[in-house]
Design a protein around this motif. Structure first.
Motif, PDB file in Angstrom:
ATOM      1  N   GLU A  33      -2.881 -28.114 -25.391  1.00  0.00           N
ATOM      2  CA  GLU A  33      -2.653 -28.339 -26.644  1.00  0.00           C
ATOM      3  C   GLU A  33      -3.933 -28.867 -27.815  1.00  0.00           C
ATOM      4  O   GLU A  33      -4.255 -29.729 -28.561  1.00  0.00           O
ATOM      5  CB  GLU A  33      -1.860 -29.743 -27.028  1.00  0.00           C
ATOM      6  N   MET A  34      -5.057 -28.562 -27.372  1.00  0.00           N
ATOM      7  CA  MET A  34      -6.195 -28.579 -28.150  1.00  0.00           C
ATOM      8  C   MET A  34      -7.437 -28.326 -28.236  1.00  0.00           C
ATOM      9  O   MET A  34      -7.137 -26.665 -27.951  1.00  0.00           O
ATOM     10  CB  MET A  34      -7.288 -29.501 -26.908  1.00  0.00           C
ATOM     11  N   PRO A  35      -7.439 -28.058 -29.257  1.00  0.00           N
ATOM     12  CA  PRO A  35      -8.722 -26.866 -30.231  1.00  0.00           C
ATOM     13  C   PRO A  35      -9.276 -26.107 -28.969  1.00  0.00           C
ATOM     14  O   PRO A  35     -10.218 -27.140 -28.481  1.00  0.00           O
ATOM     15  CB  PRO A  35      -9.049 -26.974 -31.536  1.00  0.00           C
ATOM     16  N   TYR A  36      -9.554 -25.406 -28.623  1.00  0.00           N
ATOM     17  CA  TYR A  36     -10.837 -24.624 -27.831  1.00  0.00           C
ATOM     18  C   TYR A  36     -11.730 -25.182 -28.717  1.00  0.00           C
ATOM     19  O   TYR A  36     -12.902 -25.007 -27.326  1.00  0.00           O
ATOM     20  CB  TYR A  36     -10.496 -23.036 -28.043  1.00  0.00           C
ATOM     21  N   SER A  37     -12.573 -24.735 -29.493  1.00  0.00           N
ATOM     22  CA  SER A  37     -13.680 -25.523 -30.011  1.00  0.00           C
ATOM     23  C   SER A  37     -13.748 -25.980 -29.997  1.00  0.00           C
ATOM     24  O   SER A  37     -15.201 -26.757 -29.594  1.00  0.00           O
ATOM     25  CB  SER A  37     -13.774 -24.849 -31.160  1.00  0.00           C
ATOM     26  N   ARG A  38     -13.058 -27.787 -30.158  1.00  0.00           N
ATOM     27  CA  ARG A  38     -13.044 -29.214 -29.517  1.00  0.00           C
ATOM     28  C   ARG A  38     -14.006 -29.157 -27.848  1.00  0.00           C
ATOM     29  O   ARG A  38     -14.574 -29.707 -27.674  1.00  0.00           O
ATOM     30  CB  ARG A  38     -12.038 -29.380 -29.752  1.00  0.00           C
ATOM     31  N   ILE A  39     -13.178 -28.344 -26.906  1.00  0.00           N
ATOM     32  CA  ILE A  39     -13.319 -28.119 -25.503  1.00  0.00           C
ATOM     33  C   ILE A  39     -14.785 -27.652 -25.418  1.00  0.00           C
ATOM     34  O   ILE A  39     -15.597 -28.456 -24.481  1.00  0.00           O
ATOM     35  CB  ILE A  39     -12.501 -27.770 -24.461  1.00  0.00           C
ATOM     36  N   HIS A  40     -14.468 -26.843 -26.052  1.00  0.00           N
ATOM     37  CA  HIS A  40     -16.239 -26.153 -25.712  1.00  0.00           C
ATOM     38  C   HIS A  40     -17.566 -26.764 -26.609  1.00  0.00           C
ATOM     39  O   HIS A  40     -18.595 -26.796 -25.585  1.00  0.00           O
ATOM     40  CB  HIS A  40     -15.797 -24.594 -26.752  1.00  0.00           C
ATOM     41  N   ASP A  41     -17.369 -27.317 -27.723  1.00  0.00           N
ATOM     42  CA  ASP A  41     -18.378 -28.014 -27.848  1.00  0.00           C
ATOM     43  C   ASP A  41     -18.748 -28.975 -26.668  1.00  0.00           C
ATOM     44  O   ASP A  41     -19.513 -29.618 -26.556  1.00  0.00           O
ATOM     45  CB  ASP A  41     -18.105 -28.365 -29.309  1.00  0.00           C
ATOM     46  N   PHE A  42     -17.507 -29.838 -26.602  1.00  0.00           N
ATOM     47  CA  PHE A  42     -17.772 -31.111 -25.308  1.00  0.00           C
ATOM     48  C   PHE A  42     -18.487 -30.527 -23.999  1.00  0.00           C
ATOM     49  O   PHE A  42     -19.531 -30.510 -23.835  1.00  0.00           O
ATOM     50  CB  PHE A  42     -16.341 -31.598 -25.078  1.00  0.00           C
ATOM     51  N   SER A  48     -17.726 -34.289 -28.822  1.00  0.00           N
ATOM     52  CA  SER A  48     -17.790 -36.052 -27.693  1.00  0.00           C
ATOM     53  C   SER A  48     -16.060 -35.039 -27.357  1.00  0.00           C
ATOM     54  O   SER A  48     -15.555 -33.900 -28.967  1.00  0.00           O
ATOM     55  CB  SER A  48     -17.643 -36.804 -28.501  1.00  0.00           C
ATOM     56  N   VAL A  49     -15.012 -35.544 -27.674  1.00  0.00           N
ATOM     57  CA  VAL A  49     -14.041 -35.878 -26.991  1.00  0.00           C
ATOM     58  C   VAL A  49     -13.076 -37.053 -27.940  1.00  0.00           C
ATOM     59  O   VAL A  49     -14.318 -38.335 -27.445  1.00  0.00           O
ATOM     60  CB  VAL A  49     -12.901 -35.202 -26.303  1.00  0.00           C
ATOM     61  N   SER A  50     -12.532 -37.255 -29.177  1.00  0.00           N
ATOM     62  CA  SER A  50     -12.492 -38.733 -28.952  1.00  0.00           C
ATOM     63  C   SER A  50     -10.812 -38.946 -26.915  1.00  0.00           C
ATOM     64  O   SER A  50     -10.525 -38.362 -26.577  1.00  0.00           O
ATOM     65  CB  SER A  50     -10.465 -38.147 -29.567  1.00  0.00           C
ATOM     66  N   LEU A  51     -10.593 -40.683 -27.766  1.00  0.00           N
ATOM     67  CA  LEU A  51     -10.275 -41.612 -26.882  1.00  0.00           C
ATOM     68  C   LEU A  51      -8.543 -40.240 -26.648  1.00  0.00           C
ATOM     69  O   LEU A  51      -7.833 -39.748 -25.588  1.00  0.00           O
ATOM     70  CB  LEU A  51      -9.750 -42.752 -27.306  1.00  0.00           C
ATOM     71  N   GLU A  52      -7.746 -40.310 -27.218  1.00  0.00           N
ATOM     72  CA  GLU A  52      -6.757 -39.580 -27.388  1.00  0.00           C
ATOM     73  C   GLU A  52      -7.190 -38.212 -26.489  1.00  0.00           C
ATOM     74  O   GLU A  52      -5.966 -37.537 -26.041  1.00  0.00           O
ATOM     75  CB  GLU A  52      -6.177 -38.914 -29.089  1.00  0.00           C
ATOM     76  N   ASN A  53      -7.766 -37.148 -26.858  1.00  0.00           N
ATOM     77  CA  ASN A  53      -7.943 -35.952 -26.193  1.00  0.00           C
ATOM     78  C   ASN A  53      -8.436 -36.479 -24.597  1.00  0.00           C
ATOM     79  O   ASN A  53      -8.293 -35.118 -23.394  1.00  0.00           O
ATOM     80  CB  ASN A  53      -8.389 -34.740 -26.870  1.00  0.00           C
ATOM     81  N   ALA A  54      -9.388 -36.891 -24.908  1.00  0.00           N
ATOM     82  CA  ALA A  54      -9.313 -37.444 -23.014  1.00  0.00           C
ATOM     83  C   ALA A  54      -8.094 -37.762 -22.125  1.00  0.00           C
ATOM     84  O   ALA A  54      -8.602 -37.323 -21.138  1.00  0.00           O
ATOM     85  CB  ALA A  54     -10.507 -38.836 -22.995  1.00  0.00           C
TER      86      ALA A  54
END
Length: 73
Positions: A33-42, A48-54
């Motif tokens: 349930e994370m945005p694709y763009s966030r994972i792609h950029d990471f 980077s990813v936030s602690l919550e997303n990590a």
């Protein structure tokens, strides 16, 4: 004195897990349930990813976030 090994960073550990999984970034995004763009950029070193997303990624890949061991000071 025992030789100390350098531990991997969260970033390196997560990138290795993403690559080793063989899963598409789209599927990982949907499952976590994370945005694709966030994972792609990471993955591409553009963000980077936030602690919550990590934590979400760690849970998805069966990894555990924990504090570093103290240096014994």
């Amino acid at each position: 004195m025992p030789k100390r090994t350098k531990s991997k960073t969260i970033r390196v550990t997560l990138l290795e897990a993403i690559e080793a999984s063989g899963e598409s970034l789209y599927r990982i995004a949907k499952e976590t349930e994370m945005p694709y763009s966030r994972i792609h950029d990471f993955v591409n070193g553009k963000g980077s990813v936030s602690l919550e997303n990590a934590e979400k990624l760690c849970e998805y890949f069966g990894l555990e976030l924990r504090p570093r061991e103290s240096k014994g000071r």
